[in-house]
Design a protein around this motif. Structure first.
Motif, short mmCIF file in Angstrom:
data_model
loop_
_atom_site.label_atom_id
_atom_site.label_comp_id
_atom_site.label_asym_id
_atom_site.label_seq_id
_atom_site.Cartn_x
_atom_site.Cartn_y
_atom_site.Cartn_z
N PRO A 5 32.98 50.63 33.11
CA PRO A 5 31.99 51.04 34.11
C PRO A 5 30.84 50.04 34.28
N HIS A 6 30.67 49.14 33.32
CA HIS A 6 29.60 48.14 33.44
C HIS A 6 30.00 46.99 34.37
N TYR A 7 31.30 46.83 34.60
CA TYR A 7 31.80 45.82 35.52
C TYR A 7 32.70 46.51 36.54
N PRO A 57 48.36 38.30 46.93
CA PRO A 57 47.61 37.88 45.73
C PRO A 57 46.11 37.82 45.97
N LEU A 58 45.71 37.37 47.14
CA LEU A 58 44.29 37.35 47.47
C LEU A 58 43.73 38.76 47.57
N THR A 59 44.49 39.65 48.17
CA THR A 59 44.07 41.05 48.27
C THR A 59 43.91 41.67 46.89
N LEU A 60 44.86 41.41 46.01
CA LEU A 60 44.76 41.93 44.64
C LEU A 60 43.55 41.35 43.92
N ALA A 61 43.30 40.07 44.11
CA ALA A 61 42.14 39.45 43.45
C ALA A 61 40.84 40.07 43.95
N ILE A 62 40.76 40.37 45.24
CA ILE A 62 39.55 41.00 45.78
C ILE A 62 39.40 42.41 45.24
N LEU A 63 40.49 43.15 45.15
CA LEU A 63 40.43 44.53 44.67
C LEU A 63 40.07 44.64 43.20
N THR A 64 40.45 43.66 42.39
CA THR A 64 40.27 43.79 40.95
C THR A 64 39.20 42.88 40.35
N THR A 65 38.54 42.07 41.16
CA THR A 65 37.48 41.22 40.63
C THR A 65 36.24 42.05 40.35
N PRO A 66 35.76 42.03 39.12
CA PRO A 66 34.59 42.84 38.81
C PRO A 66 33.31 42.27 39.40
N THR A 67 32.37 43.16 39.63
CA THR A 67 31.05 42.75 40.10
C THR A 67 30.28 42.23 38.90
N MET A 68 29.80 41.01 39.00
CA MET A 68 29.06 40.41 37.88
C MET A 68 27.72 39.90 38.38
N ALA A 69 26.82 39.74 37.46
CA ALA A 69 25.51 39.18 37.78
C ALA A 69 25.68 37.72 38.19
N PRO A 70 24.73 37.18 38.98
CA PRO A 70 24.87 35.80 39.45
C PRO A 70 24.92 34.77 38.32
N ASP A 71 24.27 35.03 37.20
CA ASP A 71 24.25 34.04 36.12
C ASP A 71 25.39 34.23 35.12
N GLU A 72 26.26 35.22 35.36
CA GLU A 72 27.37 35.51 34.45
C GLU A 72 28.58 34.66 34.81
N VAL A 73 29.36 34.31 33.80
CA VAL A 73 30.57 33.52 33.97
C VAL A 73 31.75 34.39 33.54
N GLY A 74 32.84 34.31 34.29
CA GLY A 74 34.03 35.09 33.96
C GLY A 74 34.68 34.60 32.69
N GLY A 75 35.46 35.47 32.08
CA GLY A 75 36.17 35.13 30.85
C GLY A 75 37.40 34.29 31.12
N PRO A 76 38.06 33.82 30.05
CA PRO A 76 39.22 32.95 30.24
C PRO A 76 40.44 33.66 30.81
N GLY A 77 40.55 34.98 30.67
CA GLY A 77 41.73 35.68 31.15
C GLY A 77 41.50 36.51 32.39
N ASP A 78 40.45 36.24 33.14
CA ASP A 78 40.12 37.06 34.30
C ASP A 78 41.15 36.98 35.42
#
Length: 117
Positions: A5-7, A57-78
């Motif tokens: 729920p945090h992302y 694949p683009l649709t799936l990426a949009i649907l499953t990409t978490p909302t993150m803060a602007p200064d946050e970096v995604g993990g290696p397995g995102d």
């Protein structure tokens, strides 16, 4: 694949992945049936189905990409959630093209006049 729920994402990953997998099969099949019922513009359902599968694949990426803060970096397995759809996309498109070519050849053979000797 737990929902965090945090992302928040648009859809939970397991639902989005299942939805895109199923739609990649159902949309081309329904396009074949829809094109058979049309008199004009029979290419339109096939074009829509091709574009859906191509951009899934683009649709799936949009649907499953978490909302993150602007200064946050995604993990290696995102991005790993998109890999199954990237493997399914060419397979579905090739099978769809083979089926369409087979249906086209069948229609050409039926409409060709038979010569009687």
């Amino acid at each position: 694949m737990e929902y965090n729920p945090h992302y928040p994402t648009i859809l939970p990953e397991f639902i989005a992945l299942s939805l895109v997998f199923v739609l990649n099969i159902l949309i081309p099949v329904s396009a074949i049936f829809a094109a058979r019922r049309l008199k004009r513009r029979r290419w339109l359902p096939h074009t829509t189905a091709f574009l859906w599968v191509f951009f899934s694949p683009l649709t799936l990426a949009i649907l499953t990409t978490p909302t993150m803060a602007p200064d946050e970096v995604g993990g290696p397995g995102d991005g790993f959630i998109v890999l199954p759809i990237l493997w399914e996309t060419p397979l579905v498109l090739v099978v769809y093209a083979i089926v369409l070519l087979g249906l086209h050849a069948k229609r050409q053979n039926v409409s060709a006049p038979h010569l009687s000797s």
